[in-house]
Design a protein around this motif. Structure first.
Motif, PDB file in Angstrom:
ATOM      1  N   LEU A 111      34.185  82.483  47.806  1.00  0.00           N
ATOM      2  CA  LEU A 111      33.918  83.637  46.954  1.00  0.00           C
ATOM      3  C   LEU A 111      35.091  84.594  47.040  1.00  0.00           C
ATOM      4  O   LEU A 111      35.601  84.877  48.133  1.00  0.00           O
ATOM      5  CB  LEU A 111      32.635  84.351  47.402  1.00  0.00           C
ATOM      6  CG  LEU A 111      32.257  85.621  46.613  1.00  0.00           C
ATOM      7  CD1 LEU A 111      31.805  85.263  45.200  1.00  0.00           C
ATOM      8  CD2 LEU A 111      31.152  86.393  47.327  1.00  0.00           C
ATOM      9  N   PHE A 112      35.566  85.070  45.901  1.00  0.00           N
ATOM     10  CA  PHE A 112      36.532  86.163  45.875  1.00  0.00           C
ATOM     11  C   PHE A 112      36.246  87.008  44.642  1.00  0.00           C
ATOM     12  O   PHE A 112      35.239  86.797  43.956  1.00  0.00           O
ATOM     13  CB  PHE A 112      37.986  85.678  45.944  1.00  0.00           C
ATOM     14  CG  PHE A 112      38.380  84.676  44.902  1.00  0.00           C
ATOM     15  CD1 PHE A 112      38.878  85.084  43.680  1.00  0.00           C
ATOM     16  CD2 PHE A 112      38.281  83.314  45.149  1.00  0.00           C
ATOM     17  CE1 PHE A 112      39.263  84.170  42.715  1.00  0.00           C
ATOM     18  CE2 PHE A 112      38.663  82.382  44.200  1.00  0.00           C
ATOM     19  CZ  PHE A 112      39.158  82.813  42.984  1.00  0.00           C
ATOM     20  N   SER A 113      37.089  87.974  44.363  1.00  0.00           N
ATOM     21  CA  SER A 113      36.741  88.952  43.341  1.00  0.00           C
ATOM     22  C   SER A 113      37.973  89.502  42.647  1.00  0.00           C
ATOM     23  O   SER A 113      39.105  89.329  43.099  1.00  0.00           O
ATOM     24  CB  SER A 113      35.960  90.111  43.980  1.00  0.00           C
ATOM     25  OG  SER A 113      35.526  91.035  42.998  1.00  0.00           O
ATOM     26  N   SER A 114      37.704  90.176  41.525  1.00  0.00           N
ATOM     27  CA  SER A 114      38.725  90.962  40.829  1.00  0.00           C
ATOM     28  C   SER A 114      38.582  92.422  41.256  1.00  0.00           C
ATOM     29  O   SER A 114      37.575  93.059  40.936  1.00  0.00           O
ATOM     30  CB  SER A 114      38.541  90.872  39.312  1.00  0.00           C
ATOM     31  OG  SER A 114      38.811  89.588  38.841  1.00  0.00           O
ATOM     32  N   PRO A 115      39.563  92.966  41.961  1.00  0.00           N
ATOM     33  CA  PRO A 115      39.537  94.400  42.282  1.00  0.00           C
ATOM     34  C   PRO A 115      40.156  95.185  41.130  1.00  0.00           C
ATOM     35  O   PRO A 115      41.098  94.730  40.488  1.00  0.00           O
ATOM     36  CB  PRO A 115      40.405  94.485  43.530  1.00  0.00           C
ATOM     37  CG  PRO A 115      41.412  93.378  43.348  1.00  0.00           C
ATOM     38  CD  PRO A 115      40.710  92.280  42.588  1.00  0.00           C
ATOM     39  N   PHE A 116      39.640  96.383  40.907  1.00  0.00           N
ATOM     40  CA  PHE A 116      40.139  97.198  39.800  1.00  0.00           C
ATOM     41  C   PHE A 116      40.762  98.510  40.269  1.00  0.00           C
ATOM     42  O   PHE A 116      41.234  99.287  39.452  1.00  0.00           O
ATOM     43  CB  PHE A 116      39.016  97.446  38.792  1.00  0.00           C
ATOM     44  CG  PHE A 116      38.624  96.194  38.047  1.00  0.00           C
ATOM     45  CD1 PHE A 116      39.152  95.917  36.802  1.00  0.00           C
ATOM     46  CD2 PHE A 116      37.763  95.279  38.619  1.00  0.00           C
ATOM     47  CE1 PHE A 116      38.818  94.754  36.125  1.00  0.00           C
ATOM     48  CE2 PHE A 116      37.410  94.111  37.947  1.00  0.00           C
ATOM     49  CZ  PHE A 116      37.939  93.849  36.702  1.00  0.00           C
ATOM     50  N   ASP A 117      40.749  98.729  41.581  1.00  0.00           N
ATOM     51  CA  ASP A 117      41.469  99.867  42.124  1.00  0.00           C
ATOM     52  C   ASP A 117      41.659  99.611  43.618  1.00  0.00           C
ATOM     53  O   ASP A 117      41.208  98.589  44.156  1.00  0.00           O
ATOM     54  CB  ASP A 117      40.741 101.187  41.862  1.00  0.00           C
ATOM     55  CG  ASP A 117      39.580 101.413  42.816  1.00  0.00           C
ATOM     56  OD1 ASP A 117      38.794 100.451  43.056  1.00  0.00           O
ATOM     57  OD2 ASP A 117      39.449 102.534  43.336  1.00  0.00           O
ATOM     58  N   GLU A 118      42.331 100.527  44.300  1.00  0.00           N
ATOM     59  CA  GLU A 118      42.672 100.306  45.699  1.00  0.00           C
ATOM     60  C   GLU A 118      41.443 100.262  46.591  1.00  0.00           C
ATOM     61  O   GLU A 118      41.404  99.516  47.578  1.00  0.00           O
ATOM     62  CB  GLU A 118      43.658 101.381  46.173  1.00  0.00           C
ATOM     63  CG  GLU A 118      45.015 101.281  45.486  1.00  0.00           C
ATOM     64  CD  GLU A 118      46.019 102.305  46.000  1.00  0.00           C
ATOM     65  OE1 GLU A 118      45.650 103.089  46.908  1.00  0.00           O
ATOM     66  OE2 GLU A 118      47.163 102.323  45.494  1.00  0.00           O
ATOM     67  N   THR A 119      40.410 101.035  46.277  1.00  0.00           N
ATOM     68  CA  THR A 119      39.197 100.988  47.107  1.00  0.00           C
ATOM     69  C   THR A 119      38.555  99.610  47.038  1.00  0.00           C
ATOM     70  O   THR A 119      37.990  99.126  48.022  1.00  0.00           O
ATOM     71  CB  THR A 119      38.168 102.056  46.666  1.00  0.00           C
ATOM     72  OG1 THR A 119      37.646 101.743  45.363  1.00  0.00           O
ATOM     73  CG2 THR A 119      38.781 103.441  46.649  1.00  0.00           C
ATOM     74  N   ALA A 120      38.641  98.976  45.883  1.00  0.00           N
ATOM     75  CA  ALA A 120      38.086  97.632  45.732  1.00  0.00           C
ATOM     76  C   ALA A 120      38.903  96.625  46.540  1.00  0.00           C
ATOM     77  O   ALA A 120      38.347  95.732  47.195  1.00  0.00           O
ATOM     78  CB  ALA A 120      38.062  97.240  44.261  1.00  0.00           C
ATOM     79  N   VAL A 121      40.224  96.760  46.501  1.00  0.00           N
ATOM     80  CA  VAL A 121      41.079  95.870  47.302  1.00  0.00           C
ATOM     81  C   VAL A 121      40.725  95.995  48.780  1.00  0.00           C
ATOM     82  O   VAL A 121      40.589  94.995  49.493  1.00  0.00           O
ATOM     83  CB  VAL A 121      42.566  96.211  47.072  1.00  0.00           C
ATOM     84  CG1 VAL A 121      43.455  95.408  48.026  1.00  0.00           C
ATOM     85  CG2 VAL A 121      42.959  95.933  45.619  1.00  0.00           C
ATOM     86  N   ASP A 122      40.563  97.216  49.246  1.00  0.00           N
ATOM     87  CA  ASP A 122      40.254  97.435  50.659  1.00  0.00           C
ATOM     88  C   ASP A 122      38.887  96.860  51.028  1.00  0.00           C
ATOM     89  O   ASP A 122      38.729  96.243  52.090  1.00  0.00           O
ATOM     90  CB  ASP A 122      40.283  98.930  50.974  1.00  0.00           C
ATOM     91  CG  ASP A 122      41.685  99.522  50.890  1.00  0.00           C
ATOM     92  OD1 ASP A 122      42.654  98.733  50.946  1.00  0.00           O
ATOM     93  OD2 ASP A 122      41.803 100.746  50.762  1.00  0.00           O
ATOM     94  N   LEU A 123      37.898  97.070  50.172  1.00  0.00           N
ATOM     95  CA  LEU A 123      36.574  96.514  50.435  1.00  0.00           C
ATOM     96  C   LEU A 123      36.640  94.996  50.560  1.00  0.00           C
ATOM     97  O   LEU A 123      36.095  94.413  51.509  1.00  0.00           O
ATOM     98  CB  LEU A 123      35.606  96.903  49.309  1.00  0.00           C
ATOM     99  CG  LEU A 123      34.231  96.240  49.353  1.00  0.00           C
ATOM    100  CD1 LEU A 123      33.438  96.712  50.568  1.00  0.00           C
ATOM    101  CD2 LEU A 123      33.455  96.526  48.069  1.00  0.00           C
ATOM    102  N   LEU A 124      37.313  94.359  49.623  1.00  0.00           N
ATOM    103  CA  LEU A 124      37.399  92.899  49.627  1.00  0.00           C
ATOM    104  C   LEU A 124      38.198  92.400  50.829  1.00  0.00           C
ATOM    105  O   LEU A 124      37.857  91.378  51.426  1.00  0.00           O
ATOM    106  CB  LEU A 124      38.027  92.413  48.316  1.00  0.00           C
ATOM    107  CG  LEU A 124      37.189  92.701  47.069  1.00  0.00           C
ATOM    108  CD1 LEU A 124      38.000  92.427  45.808  1.00  0.00           C
ATOM    109  CD2 LEU A 124      35.913  91.873  47.079  1.00  0.00           C
ATOM    110  N   GLY A 125      39.255  93.138  51.186  1.00  0.00           N
ATOM    111  CA  GLY A 125      40.016  92.751  52.372  1.00  0.00           C
ATOM    112  C   GLY A 125      39.162  92.779  53.618  1.00  0.00           C
ATOM    113  O   GLY A 125      39.252  91.894  54.477  1.00  0.00           O
ATOM    114  N   GLY A 126      38.296  93.785  53.720  1.00  0.00           N
ATOM    115  CA  GLY A 126      37.420  93.890  54.869  1.00  0.00           C
ATOM    116  C   GLY A 126      36.378  92.797  54.935  1.00  0.00           C
ATOM    117  O   GLY A 126      35.861  92.486  56.017  1.00  0.00           O
ATOM    118  N   LEU A 127      36.080  92.189  53.804  1.00  0.00           N
ATOM    119  CA  LEU A 127      35.105  91.101  53.748  1.00  0.00           C
ATOM    120  C   LEU A 127      35.760  89.727  53.874  1.00  0.00           C
ATOM    121  O   LEU A 127      35.076  88.702  53.792  1.00  0.00           O
ATOM    122  CB  LEU A 127      34.315  91.179  52.437  1.00  0.00           C
ATOM    123  CG  LEU A 127      33.380  92.381  52.309  1.00  0.00           C
ATOM    124  CD1 LEU A 127      32.869  92.516  50.874  1.00  0.00           C
ATOM    125  CD2 LEU A 127      32.204  92.249  53.283  1.00  0.00           C
TER     126      LEU A 127
END
Length: 351
Positions: A111-127
């Motif tokens: 599972l991965f995702s499309s981030p749309f801003d830096e907060t999304a990138v950070d959230l996904l990195g943490g997961l």
């Protein structure tokens, strides 16, 4: 050994010499229900897809809640809706993400995702997201691309609406920013996209222009464009997914249901297998049938000394006689012995 470019996502090698990597895009078809989103992961994993993708944003991180004409959609599936209203409906809440990643891990699918801003990138990195997908509309957001690239994971970039210079700029930003490789997806940013606009030959052209794996993010109805893209060299296919189009959802109209997505995965991988390699050698599977090719046979009894004519020799199946290419050479030649109807013709039968 192949020199085609590769990347790896969660240990899976991706490139033109590998079976296609098929991504099941959930988008906003969870319809605001975590229970449905989890059920979609279960159903998607069962299709045999290689990965499942979600989208990570909030309405406020992707747009502004402003009542101006340019913030309202005109035409298409979402005609008349404001961007903020649409994204408020379609967003996958941040607080769901841990549960979604956990469910995908339980089902053994990436599972991965499309981030749309830096907060999304950070959230996904943490997961522990093993890759990031940059959506077509964000392909011009080079700061976002660089920020995601800095996580050191591969980036998959959709190129809808982007010209060649913009595609190259996005790719360079990803690689210069530290991404562990880039995949470029041809994409038509129309929802749904017409088959006549799919132009999947662009996939083959992209493969010659960019030293990266290429693929297709497919918004057309059905699976024809995706399968055609495999023939054009696509290494990655991304297609939207829903449990049932009748249930509605932001992207339901151009999404595949579970049985259809299962067929898409099978057809894409079968198409890649069928491509094989260019060659003209006899295959082992053909060897047994070679005996049934045409050859020259005696078709009427011939006495010794009588000439061969079209009345007593011709090309038929099977292939135990002389090749048909020798017909003109044997016509008019006398028989060296009595020849019986049904005998395969050989040179020692001619005087």
């Amino acid at each position: 050994m192949s020199t085609s470019p590769h990347i790896e996502i969660a240990g899976r090698k991706i490139g033109a010499d590998q079976p296609p990597y098929v991504i099941c895009e959930l988008s906003g078809n969870h319809n605001g229900s975590l229970h449905r989103a989890l059920a979609m992961i279960d159903a998607a994993a069962a299709t045999g897809c290689d990965a499942i993708k979600i989208q990570t944003y909030t309405a406020d991180t992707i747009t502004l809640d402003v009542d101006r004409p340019e913030f309202r959609i005109t035409g298409g599936l979402w005609d008349g809706r404001s961007l903020h209203e649409l994204y408020q409906e379609a967003q996958t809440p941040y607080e769901w993400h841990a549960a979604l990643f956990a469910r995908a891990a339980e089902r053994g699918v990436t599972l991965f995702s499309s981030p749309f801003d830096e907060t999304a990138v950070d959230l996904l990195g943490g997961l522990g997201a093993p890759a990031y997908k940059i959506a077509s509309f964000e392909a011009v957001d080079l700061p976002l691309i660089r920020y995601a690239a800095a996580k050191g994971k591969p980036l998959i970039i959709s190129t809808g609406m982007a010209n060649l210079a913009e595609i190259e700029a996005a790719r360079a930003a990803a690689l210069d920013g530290g991404a562990a490789g880039v995949v470029l997806l041809h994409c038509v940013s129309s929802y749904p996209a017409d088959l006549a606009d799919a132009n999947v030959r662009t996939v083959a052209d992209m493969a010659t222009r960019f030293d990266s794996p290429v693929g297709l993010s497919d918004h057309t109805h059905g699976s024809a464009a995706s399968v055609a893209a495999i023939a054009m060299g696509a290494s990655v296919i991304e297609k939207h997914f829903t449990l049932a189009r009748a249930d509605g959802g932001p992207d339901a109209a151009f999404s595949l249901e579970p049985a259809e997505f299962t067929s898409l995965v099978r057809d894409c991988k079968d198409a890649w297998t069928a491509l094989g390699r260019a060659h003209y050698d006899l295959l082992g599977s053909e060897r047994a049938n070679r005996q049934f090719r045409r050859s020259l046979y005696i078709t009427a009894d011939v006495r010794a000394g009588e000439p061969l004519t079209r009345a007593n020799v011709r090309s038929v199946r099977p292939g135990n006689g002389l090749p048909p290419a020798h017909l003109d050479e044997v016509l008019g030649r006398p028989a060296a012995r009595d020849l019986a109807r049904g005998e395969p013709l050989a040179w020692d039968m001619l005087a």
